[in-house]
Scaffold this motif. Structure first.
Motif, PDB file in Angstrom:
ATOM      1  N   GLY A 139       0.813  -1.213   0.000  1.00 24.59           N
ATOM      2  CA  GLY A 139       0.000   0.000   0.000  1.00 24.59           C
ATOM      3  C   GLY A 139       0.846   1.262   0.000  1.00 24.59           C
ATOM      4  N   ASP A 160      -6.110   0.678  -4.803  1.00 29.35           N
ATOM      5  CA  ASP A 160      -7.075   1.116  -3.780  1.00 29.35           C
ATOM      6  C   ASP A 160      -7.817   2.385  -4.210  1.00 29.35           C
ATOM      7  N   GLY A 209       1.695  -6.622   0.644  1.00 33.15           N
ATOM      8  CA  GLY A 209       0.276  -6.984   0.569  1.00 33.15           C
ATOM      9  C   GLY A 209      -0.197  -7.361  -0.828  1.00 33.15           C
ATOM     10  N   GLY A 213      -7.524  -3.688  -3.622  1.00 31.39           N
ATOM     11  CA  GLY A 213      -6.723  -4.670  -4.361  1.00 31.39           C
ATOM     12  C   GLY A 213      -7.430  -6.007  -4.587  1.00 31.39           C
ATOM     13  N   GLU A 229      -8.826  -7.638  -8.159  1.00 34.76           N
ATOM     14  CA  GLU A 229      -8.370  -8.954  -8.638  1.00 34.76           C
ATOM     15  C   GLU A 229      -9.563  -9.835  -9.025  1.00 34.76           C
TER      16      GLU A 229
HETATM   17  P1  AMP Z   1       0.461  -3.743   2.907  1.00 32.45           P
HETATM   18  O1  AMP Z   1       0.638  -2.244   2.790  1.00 32.45           O
HETATM   19  O2  AMP Z   1       1.712  -4.510   2.616  1.00 32.45           O
HETATM   20  O3  AMP Z   1      -0.189  -4.192   4.195  1.00 32.45           O
HETATM   21  O4  AMP Z   1      -0.555  -4.165   1.743  1.00 32.45           O
HETATM   22  C1  AMP Z   1      -1.820  -3.580   1.578  1.00 32.45           C
HETATM   23  C2  AMP Z   1      -2.123  -3.440   0.093  1.00 32.45           C
HETATM   24  O5  AMP Z   1      -2.231  -4.753  -0.511  1.00 32.45           O
HETATM   25  C3  AMP Z   1      -3.432  -2.720  -0.192  1.00 32.45           C
HETATM   26  O6  AMP Z   1      -3.172  -1.738  -1.176  1.00 32.45           O
HETATM   27  C4  AMP Z   1      -4.325  -3.835  -0.755  1.00 32.45           C
HETATM   28  O7  AMP Z   1      -5.288  -3.371  -1.673  1.00 32.45           O
HETATM   29  C5  AMP Z   1      -3.303  -4.728  -1.421  1.00 32.45           C
HETATM   30  N1  AMP Z   1      -3.783  -6.087  -1.665  1.00 32.45           N
HETATM   31  C6  AMP Z   1      -4.166  -7.012  -0.767  1.00 32.45           C
HETATM   32  N2  AMP Z   1      -4.586  -8.151  -1.389  1.00 32.45           N
HETATM   33  C7  AMP Z   1      -4.463  -7.929  -2.735  1.00 32.45           C
HETATM   34  C8  AMP Z   1      -4.728  -8.701  -3.914  1.00 32.45           C
HETATM   35  N3  AMP Z   1      -5.231  -9.930  -3.845  1.00 32.45           N
HETATM   36  N4  AMP Z   1      -4.475  -8.126  -5.110  1.00 32.45           N
HETATM   37  C9  AMP Z   1      -3.951  -6.879  -5.181  1.00 32.45           C
HETATM   38  N5  AMP Z   1      -3.692  -6.108  -4.127  1.00 32.45           N
HETATM   39  C10 AMP Z   1      -3.943  -6.622  -2.911  1.00 32.45           C
END
Ligand code: AMP
Ligand code: MG
Length: 328
Positions: free
Chosen positions: A133, A162, A255, A175, A179
């Motif tokens: 993110g 997002d 993520g 995200g 998908e």
């Molecule tokens: P993080 O900042 O590492 O906790 O990751 C959060 C980000 O991962 C957010 O922008 C979510 O929309 C994205 N995210 C989570 N699952 C998916 C997915 N299956 N496909 C694409 N983005 C994802």
């Protein structure tokens, strides 16, 4: 040695506990904005509100009390100032109160290190694509530091997905919804593909995608096209870094690593370059405290703890600012 690590760079407040051999606990809670994007102060208030219960959950899962902890680690940067400060304040307090050492951890390094730990990868062998993110970067270790081979020049891939989702009326986080809808898309729309040298830019792709959606293209086709273009950009830069560094392993984390289409695209290029592909499972790929605890332990094995006046948060800290003190 038992290390407790706190993650609080953005939406997630996490408390992880690790020993020298294993992850003992990984409790976390993510702030979900009532509407719009993540407001740093509101996310920080969330962290304060839930810190006590997350600590309790982590200690119970590890079957430990706070007095069993030998080392405290916290995310020092990069991230949102108000959120980072919550972890830093709790970290300083616990370190002083329990009279145990305090270590500041770079959040991006922690994402790589927990992946290396899980798959038993050597420091010099790994090229990492870290997609989340807040961050989008391709990095590998060389001569004492993680070097950045490519990164976004503006917004992160997670932010792209997002914000597009939000503009299209989908709930946060977008995200996973993008998908799901992308699987039903069939028509590849013309969208800006922007790679400059080894760096990427997503802000123009976001604007163009929102505009195309408002012009009446189906949400399924939009999600499909957005993913294909955004992930192809990542794949191109990762492949070029792989060809240049000839690393034998590619690690996908953050993520956005949960996305199966991205995983497939990165997996494909590793096969062409005879590299091994590994993706961090989602409980440890998204922001979490266990990765901070594990990286804190690596620092503690080789470095002096932080003095209080060195424990200020660093919202703009880069992965290549940090000298790596471990060598395996
Ligand atoms: P993080 O900042 O590492 O906790 O990751 C959060 C980000 O991962 C957010 O922008 C979510 O929309 C994205 N995210 C989570 N699952 C998916 C997915 N299956 N496909 C694409 N983005 C994802
Ligand atoms: Mg992250």
């Amino acid at each position: 040695m038992i290390c407790l690590g706190m993650e609080s760079t953005a939406h997630t407040f996490g408390v992880g506990i690790v020993s020298d051999k294993e992850v003992l606990a990984n409790a976390k809670r993510a702030f979900v904005p009532p509407k719009g994007g993540i407001h740093p102060r509101e996310a920080a208030e969330h962290h304060v509100k839930y810190a006590e219960s997350i600590f309790k959950e982590a200690l119970e899962a590890a079957k430990l009390t706070i007095n069993d902890i030998d080392i405290i680690a916290f995310s020092q940067g990069p991230g949102l100032g108000p959120c980072l400060r919550i972890g830093a304040i709790i970290g300083r307090y616990l370190s002083q109160r329990l009279n145990i050492p305090l270590y500041g951890v770079n959040h991006c390094i922690a994402h790589v290190e927990i992946g290396r730990f899980l798959f038993d990868l050597k420091l010099a062998d790994v090229l990492t694509l870290y997609v989340s993110g807040g961050n989008t970067l391709i990095c590998a270790y060389d001569q004492g530091r993680y070097r950045v081979f490519g990164e976004t020049m503006d917004i992160s891939i997670g932010n792209l997905l997002d914000v597009f989702a939000r503009e299209a009326g989908l709930p946060h986080p977008g995200g996973p919804k993008v998908e799901k809808l992308a699987k039903k898309g069939t028509n590849l729309l013309d969208l800006p593909y922007i790679v400059k040298g080894m760096d990427l830019s997503y802000s123009g792709l976001l604007t163009a995608s929102v505009n195309k959606f408002k012009e009446g293209n189906s949400l399924e086709d939009m999600c499909f096209s957005l993913q294909e273009v955004a992930f192809s950009m990542l794949t191109e830069v990762t492949e070029r870094a792989l060809a240049h560094t000839e690393k034998p392993q590619v690690l996908l984390t953050g993520g956005v690593a949960a996305n199966k289409r991205l995983e497939q695209m990165i997996h494909n290029i590793t096969e062409e370059h005879n590299a091994k592909f590994v993706a961090v499972p989602s409980s440890l790929a998204g922001d979490n405290g266990a990765m901070i605890a594990w990286t804190g332990l690596l620092h503690a094995r080789n470095e002096q703890p932080l003095a209080l006046n060195e424990s200020l948060v660093k919202p703009n800290q880069r992965i290549d600012d940090i000298t790596i003190s471990w060598d395996v």
